[in-house]
Design a protein around this motif. Structure first.
Motif, PDB file in Angstrom:
ATOM      1  N   TYR A  43     -94.414 -59.167 118.227  1.00  9.89           N
ATOM      2  CA  TYR A  43     -94.740 -58.167 117.219  1.00  9.89           C
ATOM      3  C   TYR A  43     -95.063 -58.817 115.878  1.00  9.89           C
ATOM      4  O   TYR A  43     -94.442 -59.811 115.499  1.00  9.89           O
ATOM      5  N   LEU A  44     -96.038 -58.232 115.188  1.00 13.34           N
ATOM      6  CA  LEU A  44     -96.276 -58.638 113.804  1.00 13.34           C
ATOM      7  C   LEU A  44     -95.105 -58.197 112.943  1.00 13.34           C
ATOM      8  O   LEU A  44     -94.705 -58.885 112.013  1.00 13.34           O
ATOM      9  N   THR A  45     -94.578 -57.023 113.257  1.00 16.82           N
ATOM     10  CA  THR A  45     -93.377 -56.513 112.595  1.00 16.82           C
ATOM     11  C   THR A  45     -92.750 -55.442 113.468  1.00 16.82           C
ATOM     12  O   THR A  45     -93.443 -54.732 114.196  1.00 16.82           O
ATOM     13  N   ASN A  46     -91.440 -55.350 113.425  1.00 15.49           N
ATOM     14  CA  ASN A  46     -90.739 -54.233 114.065  1.00 15.49           C
ATOM     15  C   ASN A  46     -89.740 -53.608 113.091  1.00 15.49           C
ATOM     16  O   ASN A  46     -88.759 -52.994 113.496  1.00 15.49           O
ATOM     17  N   GLU A  47     -90.027 -53.791 111.804  1.00 15.14           N
ATOM     18  CA  GLU A  47     -89.198 -53.175 110.760  1.00 15.14           C
ATOM     19  C   GLU A  47     -89.669 -51.744 110.533  1.00 15.14           C
ATOM     20  O   GLU A  47     -90.770 -51.502 110.035  1.00 15.14           O
ATOM     21  N   ALA A  48     -88.841 -50.793 110.915  1.00 15.66           N
ATOM     22  CA  ALA A  48     -89.224 -49.382 110.870  1.00 15.66           C
ATOM     23  C   ALA A  48     -89.164 -48.819 109.458  1.00 15.66           C
ATOM     24  O   ALA A  48     -88.257 -49.124 108.682  1.00 15.66           O
ATOM     25  N   LEU A  49     -90.156 -47.981 109.147  1.00 20.96           N
ATOM     26  CA  LEU A  49     -90.197 -47.209 107.910  1.00 20.96           C
ATOM     27  C   LEU A  49     -90.311 -45.734 108.294  1.00 20.96           C
ATOM     28  O   LEU A  49     -90.690 -45.401 109.418  1.00 20.96           O
ATOM     29  N   TRP A  50     -89.996 -44.846 107.351  1.00 21.92           N
ATOM     30  CA  TRP A  50     -89.962 -43.420 107.665  1.00 21.92           C
ATOM     31  C   TRP A  50     -90.617 -42.599 106.562  1.00 21.92           C
ATOM     32  O   TRP A  50     -90.608 -42.989 105.399  1.00 21.92           O
ATOM     33  N   PHE A  51     -91.179 -41.459 106.975  1.00 22.11           N
ATOM     34  CA  PHE A  51     -91.617 -40.470 105.996  1.00 22.11           C
ATOM     35  C   PHE A  51     -91.471 -39.091 106.614  1.00 22.11           C
ATOM     36  O   PHE A  51     -91.324 -38.949 107.832  1.00 22.11           O
ATOM     37  N   ASN A  52     -91.480 -38.071 105.775  1.00 22.79           N
ATOM     38  CA  ASN A  52     -91.275 -36.700 106.234  1.00 22.79           C
ATOM     39  C   ASN A  52     -92.599 -36.080 106.671  1.00 22.79           C
ATOM     40  O   ASN A  52     -93.524 -35.943 105.862  1.00 22.79           O
ATOM     41  N   GLN A  53     -92.647 -35.698 107.956  1.00 18.32           N
ATOM     42  CA  GLN A  53     -93.856 -35.121 108.530  1.00 18.32           C
ATOM     43  C   GLN A  53     -93.687 -33.610 108.713  1.00 18.32           C
ATOM     44  O   GLN A  53     -92.589 -33.118 108.973  1.00 18.32           O
ATOM     45  N   THR A  54     -94.777 -32.874 108.577  1.00 22.36           N
ATOM     46  CA  THR A  54     -94.780 -31.432 108.788  1.00 22.36           C
ATOM     47  C   THR A  54     -94.627 -31.118 110.278  1.00 22.36           C
ATOM     48  O   THR A  54     -95.302 -31.715 111.115  1.00 22.36           O
ATOM     49  N   LEU A  55     -93.745 -30.182 110.603  1.00 21.63           N
ATOM     50  CA  LEU A  55     -93.525 -29.830 112.003  1.00 21.63           C
ATOM     51  C   LEU A  55     -94.717 -29.067 112.578  1.00 21.63           C
ATOM     52  O   LEU A  55     -95.234 -29.420 113.638  1.00 21.63           O
ATOM     53  N   ASP A  56     -95.145 -28.023 111.889  1.00 22.03           N
ATOM     54  CA  ASP A  56     -96.243 -27.181 112.387  1.00 22.03           C
ATOM     55  C   ASP A  56     -97.348 -27.142 111.335  1.00 22.03           C
ATOM     56  O   ASP A  56     -97.225 -26.482 110.305  1.00 22.03           O
ATOM     57  N   HIS A  57     -98.438 -27.847 111.610  1.00 19.49           N
ATOM     58  CA  HIS A  57     -99.546 -27.929 110.661  1.00 19.49           C
ATOM     59  C   HIS A  57    -100.372 -26.651 110.598  1.00 19.49           C
ATOM     60  O   HIS A  57    -101.219 -26.506 109.709  1.00 19.49           O
ATOM     61  N   PHE A  58    -100.125 -25.723 111.523  1.00 22.88           N
ATOM     62  CA  PHE A  58    -100.973 -24.540 111.617  1.00 22.88           C
ATOM     63  C   PHE A  58    -100.275 -23.256 111.184  1.00 22.88           C
ATOM     64  O   PHE A  58    -100.805 -22.168 111.362  1.00 22.88           O
TER      65      PHE A  58
END
Length: 256
Positions: A43-58
């Motif tokens: 792997y080039l990297t396996n350092e995980a990052l996170w962000f808040n994603q919308t559950l239902d885009h519709f």
């Protein structure tokens, strides 16, 4: 969500990448690529990052979000105007950015590499329980908008790090098989968000009754295993006809 367009001159990146992938140049021969990956870490990297994603885009009313995992690799990035390669993860856990041909291309073009884990896979599941009701937000349409939202989030995050605003780096998306289809669809759905895409072995044609797939499974499994699979399928068909509720309950699919 405001989806801004990358600068038009960035289209040359798509052209150059496509030319390099079919070039006979020794730097991109299978032998050289195999050496470059086998002699280095997976792997080039396996350092995980996170962000808040919308559950239902519709839905205009549902404001629920979930944590979506992603990765970034900036060692080859040409600050501040280098391209950004988005490697799309498919229907499995995404445990990092693999050290493969994209690393070679990133080094060639001075690109940053980012990768987003697909919703419901790995550690990016919106729910702890995968009931039929909870699975209704699992679709390729939702996944495409996940990519669009992440693309904007990461671009704004990068702009903040570089102390600038309203600047768009050129983006290029990559995918293989199902994620290859997402790559092609992303280019079609959001042409203003990417200068191009590479859809490798992309399953862009949906076949409802794909019997050829079953035939290939039978040939690959061999005659003995094929016979067992056919017998099991026959028994399931019989049980569905006689007592479908009991059978579905065995697989936790009573609501289907």
């Amino acid at each position: 969500m405001k989806l801004a367009a990358p600068p038009l001159p960035s289209l040359w990146i798509a052209f150059l990448i496509s030319m390099l992938l079919v070039s006979s140049n020794a730097a991109f021969s299978p032998r050289i690529l195999q050496q470059s990956t086998s002699n280095s870490k997976n792997y080039l990297t396996n350092e995980a990052l996170w962000f808040n994603q919308t559950l239902d885009h519709f839905s205009p009313y549902d404001r629920r979000q979930f944590g979506q995992r992603y990765y970034e690799f900036l060692d080859h990035f040409r600050t501040p105007d280098g391209p950004i390669f988005l490697k799309i993860c498919g229907e499995s856990a995404c445990n990092g950015i693999p050290n493969d041909y994209i690393s070679v291309l990133a080094n060639k073009f001075g690109a940053a590499v980012v990768s987003l884990e697909h919703r419901y896979y790995g550690k990016s599941s919106p729910f702890k329980s995968l009931t039929t009701e909870n699975l209704k937000y699992l679709s390729s349409k939702q996944a495409l908008f996940d990519l669009a939202v992440f693309r904007q989030y990461y671009q704004e995050s990068l702009n903040s790090k570089l102390n600038r605003s309203n600047v768009e780096n050129p983006w290029f998306v990559f995918g293989v098989s199902y994620s290859g289809a997402l790559s092609a669809w992303f280019r079609l759905k959001f042409p203003h968000l990417t200068c191009g895409s590479l859809a490798s072995s992309a399953v862009v044609l949906a076949v409802y009754n794909f019997t050829e797939f079953d035939k290939q499974i039978g040939e690959s499994a061999g005659p003995e295993c094929k016979a067992v699979l056919q017998e099991i399928t026959h028994l399931v068909d019989q049980r569905l006809a006689s007592n479908d509720k009991e059978l579905k309950a065995m697989f936790g699919a009573a609501e289907v």
